[in-house]
Structure formats: structure tokens, C-alpha cells
Design an enzyme around this catalytic site. Sequence first.
Site, PDB file in Angstrom:
ATOM      1  N   LYS A  22       0.847  -1.216   0.000  1.00  0.00           N
ATOM      2  CA  LYS A  22       0.000   0.000   0.000  1.00  0.00           C
ATOM      3  C   LYS A  22       0.875   1.256   0.000  1.00  0.00           C
ATOM      4  O   LYS A  22       0.698   2.146  -0.816  1.00  0.00           O
ATOM      5  CB  LYS A  22      -0.904   0.012   1.235  1.00  0.00           C
ATOM      6  N   ASN A  23       1.804   1.308   0.928  1.00  0.00           N
ATOM      7  CA  ASN A  23       2.585   2.543   1.076  1.00  0.00           C
ATOM      8  C   ASN A  23       3.569   2.769  -0.058  1.00  0.00           C
ATOM      9  O   ASN A  23       4.075   3.880  -0.231  1.00  0.00           O
ATOM     10  CB  ASN A  23       3.307   2.558   2.423  1.00  0.00           C
ATOM     11  N   ARG A  92      -4.543   9.843   3.435  1.00  0.00           N
ATOM     12  CA  ARG A  92      -3.462  10.785   3.705  1.00  0.00           C
ATOM     13  C   ARG A  92      -2.547  10.945   2.473  1.00  0.00           C
ATOM     14  O   ARG A  92      -2.009  12.015   2.215  1.00  0.00           O
ATOM     15  CB  ARG A  92      -2.657  10.230   4.888  1.00  0.00           C
ATOM     16  N   CYS A 116      -5.942   7.990   8.659  1.00  0.00           N
ATOM     17  CA  CYS A 116      -6.255   7.366   9.944  1.00  0.00           C
ATOM     18  C   CYS A 116      -6.068   8.348  11.104  1.00  0.00           C
ATOM     19  O   CYS A 116      -5.196   9.219  11.056  1.00  0.00           O
ATOM     20  CB  CYS A 116      -5.348   6.162  10.178  1.00  0.00           C
ATOM     21  N   ARG A 121      -0.831  14.817  12.407  1.00  0.00           N
ATOM     22  CA  ARG A 121      -0.442  14.682  11.011  1.00  0.00           C
ATOM     23  C   ARG A 121      -0.471  16.000  10.210  1.00  0.00           C
ATOM     24  O   ARG A 121      -1.181  16.128   9.205  1.00  0.00           O
ATOM     25  CB  ARG A 121      -1.272  13.606  10.310  1.00  0.00           C
ATOM     26  N   PRO A 122       0.320  16.987  10.635  1.00  0.00           N
ATOM     27  CA  PRO A 122       0.387  18.244   9.874  1.00  0.00           C
ATOM     28  C   PRO A 122       1.146  18.066   8.549  1.00  0.00           C
ATOM     29  O   PRO A 122       1.725  17.005   8.314  1.00  0.00           O
ATOM     30  CB  PRO A 122       1.158  19.173  10.806  1.00  0.00           C
ATOM     31  N   ASP A 124       3.256  20.728   7.457  1.00  0.00           N
ATOM     32  CA  ASP A 124       4.155  21.885   7.444  1.00  0.00           C
ATOM     33  C   ASP A 124       5.504  21.587   6.778  1.00  0.00           C
ATOM     34  O   ASP A 124       6.050  22.435   6.074  1.00  0.00           O
ATOM     35  CB  ASP A 124       4.363  22.402   8.884  1.00  0.00           C
ATOM     36  N   ASP A 304       4.081   1.528  12.050  1.00  0.00           N
ATOM     37  CA  ASP A 304       2.948   0.751  11.539  1.00  0.00           C
ATOM     38  C   ASP A 304       2.867  -0.645  12.145  1.00  0.00           C
ATOM     39  O   ASP A 304       1.863  -1.337  11.974  1.00  0.00           O
ATOM     40  CB  ASP A 304       3.018   0.655  10.005  1.00  0.00           C
ATOM     41  N   ILE A 326       6.659   8.261  16.823  1.00  0.00           N
ATOM     42  CA  ILE A 326       6.324   8.895  15.538  1.00  0.00           C
ATOM     43  C   ILE A 326       4.940   9.544  15.561  1.00  0.00           C
ATOM     44  O   ILE A 326       4.801  10.718  15.236  1.00  0.00           O
ATOM     45  CB  ILE A 326       6.401   7.872  14.373  1.00  0.00           C
ATOM     46  N   ARG A 396      -8.746  -0.801   4.003  1.00  0.00           N
ATOM     47  CA  ARG A 396      -7.898   0.270   3.466  1.00  0.00           C
ATOM     48  C   ARG A 396      -6.522  -0.259   3.076  1.00  0.00           C
ATOM     49  O   ARG A 396      -5.887   0.281   2.168  1.00  0.00           O
ATOM     50  CB  ARG A 396      -7.706   1.378   4.519  1.00  0.00           C
TER      51      ARG A 396
HETATM   52  C1  UD1 Z   1       3.979   7.299   6.030  1.00  0.00           C
HETATM   53  C2  UD1 Z   1       3.144   6.043   5.856  1.00  0.00           C
HETATM   54  C3  UD1 Z   1       2.588   5.606   7.190  1.00  0.00           C
HETATM   55  C4  UD1 Z   1       3.712   5.464   8.205  1.00  0.00           C
HETATM   56  C5  UD1 Z   1       4.562   6.726   8.263  1.00  0.00           C
HETATM   57  C6  UD1 Z   1       5.792   6.609   9.155  1.00  0.00           C
HETATM   58  C7  UD1 Z   1       2.242   6.184   3.608  1.00  0.00           C
HETATM   59  C8  UD1 Z   1       1.036   6.382   2.752  1.00  0.00           C
HETATM   60  N1  UD1 Z   1       2.068   6.306   4.928  1.00  0.00           N
HETATM   61  O1  UD1 Z   1       3.102   8.319   6.502  1.00  0.00           O
HETATM   62  O2  UD1 Z   1       1.923   4.365   7.009  1.00  0.00           O
HETATM   63  O3  UD1 Z   1       3.129   5.230   9.461  1.00  0.00           O
HETATM   64  O4  UD1 Z   1       5.021   7.066   6.947  1.00  0.00           O
HETATM   65  O5  UD1 Z   1       6.617   5.573   8.736  1.00  0.00           O
HETATM   66  O6  UD1 Z   1       3.317   5.883   3.130  1.00  0.00           O
HETATM   67  N2  UD1 Z   1       5.078  15.334  10.331  1.00  0.00           N
HETATM   68  C9  UD1 Z   1       5.014  16.683  10.618  1.00  0.00           C
HETATM   69  N3  UD1 Z   1       4.889  17.560   9.567  1.00  0.00           N
HETATM   70  C10 UD1 Z   1       4.831  17.137   8.281  1.00  0.00           C
HETATM   71  C11 UD1 Z   1       4.902  15.763   8.000  1.00  0.00           C
HETATM   72  C12 UD1 Z   1       5.027  14.881   9.053  1.00  0.00           C
HETATM   73  O7  UD1 Z   1       5.065  17.095  11.768  1.00  0.00           O
HETATM   74  O8  UD1 Z   1       4.712  17.978   7.383  1.00  0.00           O
HETATM   75  C13 UD1 Z   1       5.190  14.368  11.457  1.00  0.00           C
HETATM   76  C14 UD1 Z   1       3.953  13.488  11.551  1.00  0.00           C
HETATM   77  O9  UD1 Z   1       2.913  14.130  12.270  1.00  0.00           O
HETATM   78  C15 UD1 Z   1       4.490  12.288  12.251  1.00  0.00           C
HETATM   79  C16 UD1 Z   1       5.901  12.164  11.686  1.00  0.00           C
HETATM   80  O10 UD1 Z   1       6.231  13.461  11.194  1.00  0.00           O
HETATM   81  O11 UD1 Z   1       4.566  12.530  13.628  1.00  0.00           O
HETATM   82  C17 UD1 Z   1       6.040  11.118  10.599  1.00  0.00           C
HETATM   83  O12 UD1 Z   1       5.246  11.434   9.516  1.00  0.00           O
HETATM   84  P1  UD1 Z   1       5.615  11.004   8.022  1.00  0.00           P
HETATM   85  O13 UD1 Z   1       6.934  10.317   7.994  1.00  0.00           O
HETATM   86  O14 UD1 Z   1       5.422  12.196   7.147  1.00  0.00           O
HETATM   87  O15 UD1 Z   1       4.494   9.929   7.711  1.00  0.00           O
HETATM   88  P2  UD1 Z   1       3.535   9.849   6.466  1.00  0.00           P
HETATM   89  O16 UD1 Z   1       4.286  10.107   5.210  1.00  0.00           O
HETATM   90  O17 UD1 Z   1       2.295  10.642   6.738  1.00  0.00           O
END
Ligand code: UD1
Length: 415
Positions: A22-23, A92, A116, A121-122, A124, A304, A326, A396
Site C-alpha cells: 500500500k505505502n 493521507r 487514519c 499529522r500536519p 508543514d 505501523d 512517531i 484500506r
Molecule cells: C507514512 C506512511 C505511514 C507510516 C509513516 C511513518 C504512507 C502512505 N504512509 O506516513 O503508514 O506510518 O510514513 O513511517 O506511506 N510530520 C510533521 N509535519 C509534516 C509531516 C510529518 O510534523 O509535514 C510528522 C507526523 O505528524 C508524524 C511524523 O512526522 O509525527 C512522521 O510522519 P511522516 O513520515 O510524514 O508519515 P507519512 O508520510 O504521513
Amino acid sequence: MAALIISGGNPLYGKIKMQGSKNAVLPLMAASLVIPGKTTLLGCPRISDVFAMTDLLRKVGAKVLWQEDTLCIDASVVQPVVIGPEDTKSTRACILLLGALISRCRSAVMAYPGGCAIGKRPVDIHLAAFKQLKVCVTEGEQISCDASKLCGAEISLTFPSVGATQNIVLAAVCGRGVTRIHNAAREPEVAWLCRFLVQAGAKISGIGTAHLLIEGVERLHEITFSVPPDRIVTGTYLAAVMSAGGEIQMTNVCPEELTAVIRPIVQAGGAVRVLEKEIIAKKRGRLAAFDYLCTEPYPGFPTDMQSLFLALAATANGTSVIEEKIFEARFGVAKELARLGARIWVDGACALVDGQRTLRGNSVHAGDLRGAAALLVAALGAEGTTQLTGVEFLERGYENIWEGMSGLGADIRME
Ligand code: UD1
């Protein structure tokens, strides 16, 4: 409302092929928009997150067609139409359309992404990086990106976000100039995206490391690509056999991506044999507790898999401590595991689990994808019958997981 009825106690035996990831596939689908022609994805999982992404691709003008488990995408024509909240609420990964549309159309407008409920999950980090690439980003009800001045930049991420790294790669791949990403996420799904793009004509080096270098190219060309196996689904079957007992052989696996998952299982007494593209796992008696396990960016223990290990700790011999570094709200499933008899205390980012000899079936409700998988895994090893609702979360990310588990001997049916 659909429910899974699981009668625990049946050990699992047999061989099962793992689905496509999926990812990994969601970013590849977003990347198909950068290719002005056909993308063929072999071994694509039929899961609702992929269906939601196909709807999004169609929305911006791509033609998408399934041929069994092959997904054919024709992005000869792409329009950067506004993507509204009704389109972004379920997944997402839709945030990756921003990077792809920036690259292809130099413009993108989209509502904030859903997904989810596992934390804030910002976005920024994504948007700050776009600004460094000279994209004019306006935030309000929606995110608007004007990338008419797009050009390469040196970007140091404050955190190695998987999605942000992928979004930068997508935006930069057909941009002007050279982009360097420092502190890039090293998750395999970033590497798969880069390999896909390189095969389509992109210039990317440092793949698999924390330093990526992207040289913008004029255009990408058509491509056929096999979706890699899902490491979290593999981890889920691994957890299932450690909960229910038995011995299973998982095929279509990348074992090297699962080192941090296999290690604690082996330390706890599970038997895991790693072959080239297969894993054979066997439960040898009750697992020992996980003294301390914490989630970290790859190659650390994946967030995950955290809920699934919470389920395993619930019946392990001794007290386990699991720290979530995380996603701050990812212990939601603890309350539902407690309904099966688990003894879990959550204090901020830490969970303390006092392992019980057995869990007992009950009615439970899942609130997120991996939480749903954890409840299923716990129920497989519990005494009596569990009714699991919130099955749509499983759909999902898991392709017919109950059929997969039934095929291995689990007593499980959909009602
Ligand atoms: C991806 C995966 C998800 C996995 C995660 C961490 C997909 C579709 N999803 O999610 O299954 O759990 O990686 O391995 O591939 N963060 C910020 N600001 C941002 C972006 C992220 O603060 O702009 C924070 C998030 O809130 C979180 C952390 O960084 O605490 C990790 O997020 P991120 O690595 O971006 O995960 P995803 O790409 O959303």
C-alpha cells in the site's frame, strides 16, 4: 455494519503470497501523473486506499483501468483541477498529488488530507520544502501552489518525513536545476518511488540514503513497474502466527526490509527463517515480553507495526514497554485490547503491558487500519469468539486478509 467473527485458538499452517505494498503503490500512482503517457503497475493491491487514489487520478484527468491485478494509468492529459475535501478525507497519501501536479502542471490546489486518526499529522514540512523550491504556497481552507517559478534547492528536513521526502522528489523530478534533500526519509517506500522514477528517465542519486540528489529532467517516459511486496502485511502475518501458533511460509517478501520487526520476535523466542524472498515463521511456546521497544524512522522499528506488537505483548510472558515516537495518538487500540483481557497502561508516548496467559473473545471496534489488524491478530490467539467491527479500516490496507487467514486455518468469517 460488517463484522468479522473470529473464533480464536486455531494455529495457522501453510503458505501464503504477500500482496503488493500500500505505502509503495500510492506514491507510484501519484508519480504516474508526472509521466505524460502510460504507467502500468503490476501486482497492485485491491484495497480501498488504492481505489480512493484511482478516483483522484481520474479527477485530474488520467484514465485508469484495472486488468486483474494490473493497474493501467494513462496520464497523457492532466488538469490541475481543485481537489476538494470530499476527495481528500479518506486517504493521507493524496498529499502526494501536490508534488506530482507541481512537477507536471506547475500548479495544484487541494484541501487538507485526511487518513487514519493516529495523531495530528500536519503538512508543514511538505509546504516549507515547496517554498524552498520557489513554489508560492497559500494556505487557507485549502492549499494552493503556484509553481511557475519552480527551481531546484538545497533542503534540510527538520524530521525525515516519508511523505515530505516523496513530495519533494516528485516536485523536483521535472523541475529546473538540482535539488538536494538532507535528512531524507530512508523508508523503503521512498527508495521504491525513486527507482520507479529513475526507470522512467529521472536523474536521482543517493537512493536509500538520507541524502538524495535530484537533477530535474525535461520529461519522463512510459513505464511498466512491479509493485513491491508489503512489509507491514508481512509483519501482520508474522504477528498472527506468533499469536495463534503454528508455522507459515510467506512468499513474495523483501526480508531485508523487515530486520527491525524480525529481531524482537526472535529475541522473544519465535522462530523465523529468512530465505531470499520468503520468510518461514513458527511459534515455539509463549513469547517472552519485549523489554523495551520503540518506534523510529527506518531502519528502526516501524510505527505501523506498533499496534501489532502491543497485541503480542498482551499475551507475552512478563512486562513489556513500548514507546511510540512517531505518531502521538497511536495507542487508541489499547482500550479495545483491554476488552479482550489485555492489561495495558498508557502514559503519554509509553505503554506498559503486563502479559496475560490468554485473552478472551469479546466484541471490539477498530478505529484505525493497524489497530484493526492488531485486534484481528489478538482475536486469533484468544479463547472464544471475537466480533470485530470497523472492518472498513482493514480494507484500506489489507487485501482479503480474512480469506488469507482462513486459508491458513483460522476460524474467521465476515458477517
Ligand atoms: C507514512 C506512511 C505511514 C507510516 C509513516 C511513518 C504512507 C502512505 N504512509 O506516513 O503508514 O506510518 O510514513 O513511517 O506511506 N510530520 C510533521 N509535519 C509534516 C509531516 C510529518 O510534523 O509535514 C510528522 C507526523 O505528524 C508524524 C511524523 O512526522 O509525527 C512522521 O510522519 P511522516 O513520515 O510524514 O508519515 P507519512 O508520510 O504521513
